[in-house]
Design a protein around this motif. Structure first.
Motif, PDB file in Angstrom:
ATOM      1  N   GLY A  22       0.829  -1.193   0.000  1.00 43.77           N
ATOM      2  CA  GLY A  22       0.000   0.000   0.000  1.00 43.77           C
ATOM      3  C   GLY A  22       0.864   1.244   0.000  1.00 43.77           C
ATOM      4  O   GLY A  22       2.072   1.185  -0.253  1.00 43.77           O
ATOM      5  N   PRO A  23       0.268   2.379   0.292  1.00 42.04           N
ATOM      6  CA  PRO A  23       1.019   3.633   0.224  1.00 42.04           C
ATOM      7  C   PRO A  23       2.077   3.738   1.317  1.00 42.04           C
ATOM      8  O   PRO A  23       1.911   3.236   2.418  1.00 42.04           O
ATOM      9  CB  PRO A  23      -0.046   4.703   0.406  1.00 42.04           C
ATOM     10  CG  PRO A  23      -1.165   4.015   1.093  1.00 42.04           C
ATOM     11  CD  PRO A  23      -1.109   2.573   0.678  1.00 42.04           C
ATOM     12  N   ASN A  24       3.173   4.385   0.962  1.00 44.74           N
ATOM     13  CA  ASN A  24       4.209   4.704   1.948  1.00 44.74           C
ATOM     14  C   ASN A  24       3.801   5.994   2.642  1.00 44.74           C
ATOM     15  O   ASN A  24       3.049   6.792   2.094  1.00 44.74           O
ATOM     16  CB  ASN A  24       5.556   4.924   1.254  1.00 44.74           C
ATOM     17  CG  ASN A  24       6.067   3.664   0.598  1.00 44.74           C
ATOM     18  OD1 ASN A  24       5.906   2.578   1.138  1.00 44.74           O
ATOM     19  ND2 ASN A  24       6.663   3.809  -0.561  1.00 44.74           N
ATOM     20  N   ILE A  25       4.336   6.195   3.807  1.00 47.30           N
ATOM     21  CA  ILE A  25       4.048   7.440   4.522  1.00 47.30           C
ATOM     22  C   ILE A  25       5.366   8.096   4.895  1.00 47.30           C
ATOM     23  O   ILE A  25       6.257   7.460   5.437  1.00 47.30           O
ATOM     24  CB  ILE A  25       3.220   7.191   5.792  1.00 47.30           C
ATOM     25  CG1 ILE A  25       1.839   6.654   5.418  1.00 47.30           C
ATOM     26  CG2 ILE A  25       3.064   8.475   6.590  1.00 47.30           C
ATOM     27  CD1 ILE A  25       0.972   6.324   6.604  1.00 47.30           C
ATOM     28  N   ALA A  26       5.468   9.369   4.576  1.00 41.03           N
ATOM     29  CA  ALA A  26       6.611  10.175   4.979  1.00 41.03           C
ATOM     30  C   ALA A  26       6.076  11.356   5.781  1.00 41.03           C
ATOM     31  O   ALA A  26       4.912  11.745   5.650  1.00 41.03           O
ATOM     32  CB  ALA A  26       7.385  10.659   3.761  1.00 41.03           C
ATOM     33  N   TYR A  27       6.925  11.904   6.605  1.00 37.18           N
ATOM     34  CA  TYR A  27       6.507  13.005   7.473  1.00 37.18           C
ATOM     35  C   TYR A  27       7.248  14.274   7.098  1.00 37.18           C
ATOM     36  O   TYR A  27       8.383  14.237   6.635  1.00 37.18           O
ATOM     37  CB  TYR A  27       6.747  12.648   8.942  1.00 37.18           C
ATOM     38  CG  TYR A  27       5.892  11.473   9.355  1.00 37.18           C
ATOM     39  CD1 TYR A  27       4.562  11.652   9.714  1.00 37.18           C
ATOM     40  CD2 TYR A  27       6.395  10.182   9.341  1.00 37.18           C
ATOM     41  CE1 TYR A  27       3.759  10.583  10.061  1.00 37.18           C
ATOM     42  CE2 TYR A  27       5.596   9.101   9.686  1.00 37.18           C
ATOM     43  CZ  TYR A  27       4.286   9.309  10.042  1.00 37.18           C
ATOM     44  OH  TYR A  27       3.487   8.255  10.372  1.00 37.18           O
ATOM     45  N   ILE A  83       6.902  24.427  19.708  1.00 37.79           N
ATOM     46  CA  ILE A  83       5.857  23.699  18.999  1.00 37.79           C
ATOM     47  C   ILE A  83       6.168  23.609  17.507  1.00 37.79           C
ATOM     48  O   ILE A  83       6.520  24.610  16.870  1.00 37.79           O
ATOM     49  CB  ILE A  83       4.487  24.395  19.186  1.00 37.79           C
ATOM     50  CG1 ILE A  83       4.167  24.608  20.669  1.00 37.79           C
ATOM     51  CG2 ILE A  83       3.387  23.632  18.463  1.00 37.79           C
ATOM     52  CD1 ILE A  83       4.025  23.344  21.472  1.00 37.79           C
ATOM     53  N   THR A  84       5.987  22.414  16.955  1.00 38.89           N
ATOM     54  CA  THR A  84       6.119  22.150  15.523  1.00 38.89           C
ATOM     55  C   THR A  84       4.881  21.386  15.062  1.00 38.89           C
ATOM     56  O   THR A  84       4.385  20.523  15.785  1.00 38.89           O
ATOM     57  CB  THR A  84       7.376  21.290  15.247  1.00 38.89           C
ATOM     58  OG1 THR A  84       8.519  21.977  15.753  1.00 38.89           O
ATOM     59  CG2 THR A  84       7.560  21.029  13.772  1.00 38.89           C
ATOM     60  N   VAL A  85       4.393  21.687  13.859  1.00 40.15           N
ATOM     61  CA  VAL A  85       3.271  20.957  13.275  1.00 40.15           C
ATOM     62  C   VAL A  85       3.844  19.894  12.339  1.00 40.15           C
ATOM     63  O   VAL A  85       4.691  20.184  11.501  1.00 40.15           O
ATOM     64  CB  VAL A  85       2.330  21.898  12.492  1.00 40.15           C
ATOM     65  CG1 VAL A  85       1.254  21.110  11.765  1.00 40.15           C
ATOM     66  CG2 VAL A  85       1.690  22.914  13.427  1.00 40.15           C
ATOM     67  N   ILE A  86       3.372  18.664  12.492  1.00 43.33           N
ATOM     68  CA  ILE A  86       3.827  17.551  11.666  1.00 43.33           C
ATOM     69  C   ILE A  86       2.709  17.178  10.687  1.00 43.33           C
ATOM     70  O   ILE A  86       1.548  17.078  11.068  1.00 43.33           O
ATOM     71  CB  ILE A  86       4.177  16.316  12.533  1.00 43.33           C
ATOM     72  CG1 ILE A  86       5.202  16.690  13.608  1.00 43.33           C
ATOM     73  CG2 ILE A  86       4.664  15.163  11.673  1.00 43.33           C
ATOM     74  CD1 ILE A  86       6.527  17.159  13.073  1.00 43.33           C
ATOM     75  N   SER A  87       3.097  16.972   9.423  1.00 45.44           N
ATOM     76  CA  SER A  87       2.151  16.517   8.403  1.00 45.44           C
ATOM     77  C   SER A  87       2.699  15.239   7.773  1.00 45.44           C
ATOM     78  O   SER A  87       3.865  14.903   7.948  1.00 45.44           O
ATOM     79  CB  SER A  87       1.935  17.596   7.341  1.00 45.44           C
ATOM     80  OG  SER A  87       3.123  17.818   6.612  1.00 45.44           O
ATOM     81  N   SER A  88       1.838  14.544   7.038  1.00 49.63           N
ATOM     82  CA  SER A  88       2.279  13.328   6.357  1.00 49.63           C
ATOM     83  C   SER A  88       1.856  13.384   4.891  1.00 49.63           C
ATOM     84  O   SER A  88       0.943  14.131   4.522  1.00 49.63           O
ATOM     85  CB  SER A  88       1.698  12.085   7.027  1.00 49.63           C
ATOM     86  OG  SER A  88       0.307  12.048   6.861  1.00 49.63           O
ATOM     87  N   TYR A  89       2.532  12.586   4.069  1.00 48.08           N
ATOM     88  CA  TYR A  89       2.209  12.491   2.645  1.00 48.08           C
ATOM     89  C   TYR A  89       2.749  11.175   2.112  1.00 48.08           C
ATOM     90  O   TYR A  89       3.523  10.492   2.783  1.00 48.08           O
ATOM     91  CB  TYR A  89       2.781  13.680   1.873  1.00 48.08           C
ATOM     92  CG  TYR A  89       4.296  13.709   1.856  1.00 48.08           C
ATOM     93  CD1 TYR A  89       5.006  13.231   0.746  1.00 48.08           C
ATOM     94  CD2 TYR A  89       5.023  14.191   2.929  1.00 48.08           C
ATOM     95  CE1 TYR A  89       6.396  13.244   0.738  1.00 48.08           C
ATOM     96  CE2 TYR A  89       6.403  14.202   2.928  1.00 48.08           C
ATOM     97  CZ  TYR A  89       7.082  13.730   1.817  1.00 48.08           C
ATOM     98  OH  TYR A  89       8.449  13.737   1.810  1.00 48.08           O
ATOM     99  N   ASP A  90       2.344  10.810   0.905  1.00 52.27           N
ATOM    100  CA  ASP A  90       2.816   9.594   0.258  1.00 52.27           C
ATOM    101  C   ASP A  90       3.951   9.980  -0.687  1.00 52.27           C
ATOM    102  O   ASP A  90       3.713  10.625  -1.708  1.00 52.27           O
ATOM    103  CB  ASP A  90       1.677   8.930  -0.522  1.00 52.27           C
ATOM    104  CG  ASP A  90       2.078   7.623  -1.176  1.00 52.27           C
ATOM    105  OD1 ASP A  90       3.285   7.291  -1.189  1.00 52.27           O
ATOM    106  OD2 ASP A  90       1.178   6.927  -1.684  1.00 52.27           O
TER     107      ASP A  90
END
Length: 160
Positions: A22-27, A83-90
């Motif tokens: 399935g999809p990979n996840i990176a941050y 504080i840091t905001v973390i997001s994810s993507y493929d």
């Protein structure tokens, strides 16, 4: 019989090594643009604190907040939150085909934030807002005093 079992186990191992799960996840980091903080904190009152940030693309999704907290190294009457905001993507996606009107978002950093201690006169929020040309982090720093601050200029006494 032993060869049949060995053949079966070998086939099972080869099938279970399929890497297309399935999809990979990176941050990644989403940069903070603003925070909804009060002018001052009243002891024992509760506050909901929201943070505004921008995702890098419509294919990025909010994951959560990261950071640390503790007494300021420079002044022990200041309590700091970094504080840091973390997001994810493929990362397998070569093009983001998802459309979005705006990449700006807002999420709740703290629900029912409460100042319980009298040990600190100020709460400092260092919010990751970008990086300089040397890739050093830049922050929006917001100091929130505990208790209503005194006016900067004394009011005139009208009771003469």
């Amino acid at each position: 019989m032993k060869r049949l079992i060995l053949l079966f186990v070998s086939a099972l191992v080869l099938v279970s090594c399929d890497t297309d799960d399935g999809p990979n996840i990176a941050y990644d980091i989403a940069l903070i643009s603003d925070a909804d903080l009060p002018e001052y904190f009243d002891k024992d009152e509760t506050y909901d604190i929201n943070v505004d940030y921008a995702l890098k693309s419509a294919c990025h999704t909010f994951v959560g907040f990261d950071g640390n907290q503790g007494k300021s190294e420079e002044n022990d009457s200041i309590f700091e939150y970094n504080i840091t905001v973390i997001s994810s993507y493929d990362p397998a996606l070569t093009e983001c085909t998802i459309e979005s009107e705006s990449l700006s978002r807002s999420s709740q950093l703290f629900k029912d934030f409460q100042v319980k201690s009298e040990d600190y006169t100020t709460y400092r929020f260092n919010l990751l807002s970008g990086f300089d040309s040397d890739d050093k982090p830049e922050y929006i720093t917001i100091d929130v005093p505990v208790g209503e601050p005194e006016p900067e200029t004394p009011e005139e006494n009208t009771n003469v």
